[in-house]
Design a protein around this motif. Structure first.
Motif, PDB file in Angstrom:
ATOM      1  N   GLU A 428      14.402  15.320  46.108  1.00 18.14           N
ATOM      2  CA  GLU A 428      14.572  15.959  44.806  1.00 18.14           C
ATOM      3  C   GLU A 428      13.910  15.124  43.713  1.00 18.14           C
ATOM      4  OE1 GLU A 428      18.824  18.299  45.530  1.00 18.14           O
ATOM      5  OE2 GLU A 428      18.762  16.514  44.271  1.00 18.14           O
ATOM      6  N   LYS A 429      13.966  13.812  43.877  1.00 17.62           N
ATOM      7  CA  LYS A 429      13.349  12.929  42.891  1.00 17.62           C
ATOM      8  C   LYS A 429      11.871  12.712  43.172  1.00 17.62           C
ATOM      9  CE  LYS A 429      13.472   8.275  40.930  1.00 17.62           C
ATOM     10  NZ  LYS A 429      14.145   6.946  40.933  1.00 17.62           N
ATOM     11  N   GLU A 430      11.520  12.389  44.406  1.00 19.76           N
ATOM     12  CA  GLU A 430      10.160  11.971  44.722  1.00 19.76           C
ATOM     13  C   GLU A 430       9.176  13.133  44.819  1.00 19.76           C
ATOM     14  OE1 GLU A 430       9.207   8.841  44.732  1.00 19.76           O
ATOM     15  OE2 GLU A 430      11.270   8.282  44.261  1.00 19.76           O
ATOM     16  N   MET A 431       9.662  14.347  45.047  1.00 22.51           N
ATOM     17  CA  MET A 431       8.753  15.487  45.183  1.00 22.51           C
ATOM     18  C   MET A 431       8.865  16.483  44.028  1.00 22.51           C
ATOM     19  SD  MET A 431       8.869  16.378  49.252  1.00 22.51           S
ATOM     20  CE  MET A 431       8.346  15.189  50.493  1.00 22.51           C
ATOM     21  N   ARG A 432       9.563  16.123  42.987  1.00 22.38           N
ATOM     22  CA  ARG A 432       9.806  17.110  41.936  1.00 22.38           C
ATOM     23  C   ARG A 432       8.539  17.508  41.187  1.00 22.38           C
ATOM     24  NH1 ARG A 432      13.574  13.083  38.325  1.00 22.38           N
ATOM     25  NH2 ARG A 432      12.003  11.504  37.842  1.00 22.38           N
ATOM     26  N   GLY A 433       7.490  16.677  41.245  1.00 21.03           N
ATOM     27  CA  GLY A 433       6.243  17.015  40.572  1.00 21.03           C
ATOM     28  C   GLY A 433       5.328  17.905  41.395  1.00 21.03           C
ATOM     29  N   ARG A 434       5.686  18.194  42.648  1.00 27.48           N
ATOM     30  CA  ARG A 434       4.841  19.020  43.503  1.00 27.48           C
ATOM     31  C   ARG A 434       5.158  20.502  43.328  1.00 27.48           C
ATOM     32  NH1 ARG A 434       4.386  16.195  49.436  1.00 27.48           N
ATOM     33  NH2 ARG A 434       4.087  14.051  48.782  1.00 27.48           N
ATOM     34  N   THR A 435       4.245  21.341  43.773  1.00 30.77           N
ATOM     35  CA  THR A 435       4.493  22.778  43.762  1.00 30.77           C
ATOM     36  C   THR A 435       5.700  23.080  44.638  1.00 30.77           C
ATOM     37  OG1 THR A 435       2.134  23.223  43.515  1.00 30.77           O
ATOM     38  CG2 THR A 435       3.526  25.040  44.252  1.00 30.77           C
ATOM     39  N   GLY A 436       6.712  23.686  44.065  1.00 26.14           N
ATOM     40  CA  GLY A 436       7.920  23.973  44.827  1.00 26.14           C
ATOM     41  C   GLY A 436       8.856  22.792  44.947  1.00 26.14           C
ATOM     42  N   GLY A 437       8.381  21.610  44.587  1.00 29.96           N
ATOM     43  CA  GLY A 437       9.220  20.411  44.611  1.00 29.96           C
ATOM     44  C   GLY A 437       9.824  20.142  45.969  1.00 29.96           C
ATOM     45  N   GLY A 438      10.923  19.430  45.974  1.00 27.58           N
ATOM     46  CA  GLY A 438      11.597  19.100  47.218  1.00 27.58           C
ATOM     47  C   GLY A 438      12.148  20.317  47.938  1.00 27.58           C
ATOM     48  N   GLU A 439      12.427  21.381  47.186  1.00 29.82           N
ATOM     49  CA  GLU A 439      13.006  22.584  47.784  1.00 29.82           C
ATOM     50  C   GLU A 439      12.065  23.171  48.844  1.00 29.82           C
ATOM     51  OE1 GLU A 439      16.460  24.930  47.850  1.00 29.82           O
ATOM     52  OE2 GLU A 439      15.988  23.068  46.799  1.00 29.82           O
ATOM     53  N   ARG A 440      10.782  23.149  48.593  1.00 30.36           N
ATOM     54  CA  ARG A 440       9.793  23.682  49.533  1.00 30.36           C
ATOM     55  C   ARG A 440       9.735  22.856  50.811  1.00 30.36           C
ATOM     56  NH1 ARG A 440       3.300  23.836  48.182  1.00 30.36           N
ATOM     57  NH2 ARG A 440       2.588  24.895  50.089  1.00 30.36           N
ATOM     58  N   HIS A 441       9.996  21.584  50.703  1.00 30.97           N
ATOM     59  CA  HIS A 441       9.884  20.658  51.826  1.00 30.97           C
ATOM     60  C   HIS A 441      11.081  20.745  52.771  1.00 30.97           C
ATOM     61  CE1 HIS A 441       8.895  16.789  53.791  1.00 30.97           C
ATOM     62  NE2 HIS A 441      10.166  16.451  53.642  1.00 30.97           N
ATOM     63  N   VAL A 442      12.256  21.104  52.268  1.00 33.73           N
ATOM     64  CA  VAL A 442      13.488  21.045  53.056  1.00 33.73           C
ATOM     65  C   VAL A 442      13.640  22.295  53.912  1.00 33.73           C
ATOM     66  CG1 VAL A 442      15.998  20.798  52.966  1.00 33.73           C
ATOM     67  CG2 VAL A 442      14.569  19.656  51.252  1.00 33.73           C
ATOM     68  N   PRO A 443      13.775  22.159  55.230  1.00 27.46           N
ATOM     69  CA  PRO A 443      13.926  23.323  56.105  1.00 27.46           C
ATOM     70  C   PRO A 443      15.231  24.080  55.836  1.00 27.46           C
ATOM     71  CG  PRO A 443      13.367  21.343  57.363  1.00 27.46           C
ATOM     72  CD  PRO A 443      13.739  20.896  55.988  1.00 27.46           C
TER      73      PRO A 443
END
Length: 471
Positions: A428-443
């Motif tokens: 949530e912290k380290e990927m928040r700047g990406r498209t979709g943020g951490g939410e997109r990464h989590v299965p």
């Protein structure tokens, strides 16, 4: 980032620059080795477990690999926790000396290669000393397979040998052994057809996975961690041949002694200095939701096996073996017929028949809240202490805590739940700047597991912001 990925797609040249800064995933790169091979580097944008859809990509790959996706609901999370599978068993290796555990994984690999079921096998070897850099090895003999035994406590670029595989026309059937992030990248490369890219026959790729959690980013970091264990220290760190975090709330380390033998040092988790925790774990491992290696055909690990205590648990303990599909069943059956592995207990779907006791409900959130990484994420002013509890006190506390811990398969569920909750906060912290943020990464399966903790996690986030005790 976009420019670097475009360049990769245009020129299939392996990345030779410094790790991790030269690699597309940057600090989150798990050093799986895909970018270090010409045959794999052009697939990185669509295959890396830490780019784009990230870890959630494995859910899209599972139907192609196993014939179906995970089947679960809130009342039955067996496949959310353990992945697509036919059965979960307890097993032990037979006659495999010098293994990290009893040698189940080594026994399977040996049997497949020696019987001619595969032409070669990829294992994680070690460059000499216990904490030398892990090195991928393309094995064509049993002797080479045995070089993959014992601890490899830091990230290994297992896929870096793919060019060697592709260049050898004699290799048409390959066994790949590895951890989840490397397995995902392998399965996803070349649009989901790695066999064609590697020159293998259709159905010629077999994957033997291991459970994996919290590897060190480098051999140096792993050695610093081991040196922090009371009773090991700097003077004995180089003599450690294996170590694990065990179900009795202690770290067990096997250490060489004069005369050629070994002794086992056991110290409670809380005797370790809190400050050693975060530097000892790779950022990619803080971002991982594939503890159980969901895209392997057969998976070996210890987290759900019964723990009885006593002497030399690591060398005597049964191992948890997850059979995901027909290929995995054939791999295990071959090792049993060859006398290299024995089945101790059939567990069926979800390991329902295996030992399991206690409840993870009370301990999971306490463990999350006490984690140094979680404290640092929720409290910018948190500083981890550089001294652990005295050994005598820590081991008394460990004995008390262990009595209340879940056992067997319930301990495995606890371990998965805790790591996914911790890692959710991290991404949530380290990927928040990406498209979709951490939410997109989590299965989605990880989200299903974490559903029962939503209220507790909201409370933890609320308490953590702007406050917190210093250790």
């Amino acid at each position: 980032m976009l420019l670097s990925l475009l360049c990769l797609s245009l020129a299939a040249s392996p990345i030779l620059g410094p790790w991790p800064s030269a690699f597309p995933a940057k600090a989150l790169c798990s050093n799986c080795g895909l970018c270090k091979s010409s045959v794999g580097v052009s697939s990185v944008a669509d295959a890396c477990a830490f780019l784009g859809d990230g870890m959630s990509r494995l859910e899209k790959l599972e139907p192609a690999v196993h014939g179906r996706g995970r089947e679960y609901e809130q009342g039955d999370l067996a496949e959310a926790h353990f992945g697509v599978h036919e059965s979960i068993k307890l097993a032990a290796g037979v006659g495999i000396e010098g293994a990290q555990w009893t040698g189940v994984a080594t026994g399977v690999a040996l049997e497949l290669l020696e019987s001619g079921a595969v032409d070669a096998a990829v294992v994680a070897s070690s460059s000499g000393e216990a904490f030398g850099g892990p090195e991928p090895l393309l094995c064509r003999s049993g002797e080479e397979i045995l070089r993959g035994r014992r601890v490899k406590p830091s990230l290994c670029p297992s896929l870096a040998v793919l060019d060697e595989v592709a260049a050898d026309p004699a290799i048409t059937r390959l066994l790949f052994t590895g951890v989840g992030c490397a397995v995902q990248a392998l399965r996803a490369m070349n649009g989901g057809d790695p066999e064609k890219a590697l020159g293998l026959e259709k159905g010629g790729l077999l994957v033997l996975g291991t459970h994996c959690v919290d590897n060190s980013p480098s051999p140096e970091a792993a050695r610093r961690f081991v040196a922090s264990i009371p009773g090991v220290g700097e003077e004995r760190a180089a003599d450690v041949t294996a170590y694990e975090f065990m179900a009795d709330f202690r770290v067990h380390a096997r250490v060489k002694v004069e005369g050629g033998g070994e002794e086992t040092v056991k110290q409670a988790y809380m005797t370790l200095p809190p400050s050693v925790g975060i530097p000892s774990i790779a950022p990619s491992c803080f971002s991982c939701f594939d503890y159980t290696n969901g895209l392997a055909d057969l998976v070996v690990g210890y987290m759900g096996a019964p723990f009885e205590g006593g002497k030399d648990e690591m060398q005597r303990a049964p191992l948890m073996v997850t059979v995901r599909n027909e290929r995995g069943r054939g791999m295990l059956d071959a090792a049993v017929r060859g006398g290299k592995v024995r089945i101790l207990q059939e567990g069926g779907r979800g390991g329902a028949a295996l030992p399991s006791s206690g409840s993870r409900a009370a301990i999971t959130m306490k463990t999350v809240a006490a984690d140094s990484m979680v404290k640092s994420l929720l409290d910018p002013g948190f500083v981890a202490g550089d001294r652990g509890a005295p050994a005598w006190l820590g081991n008394i506390l460990a004995a008390i805590i262990a009595r209340g811990l879940p056992k067997g398969l319930e301990f495995a569920r606890f371990s998965i739940d805790y790591h996914y909750l911790r890692n959710r906060l991290y991404v949530e912290k380290e990927m928040r700047g990406r498209t979709g943020g951490g939410e997109r990464h989590v299965p989605e399966f990880a989200k299903a597991i974490m559903h029962r903790y939503e209220e507790d996690m909201a409370g933890l986030r609320g308490r953590g912001v702007g406050g917190g005790e210093k250790e």
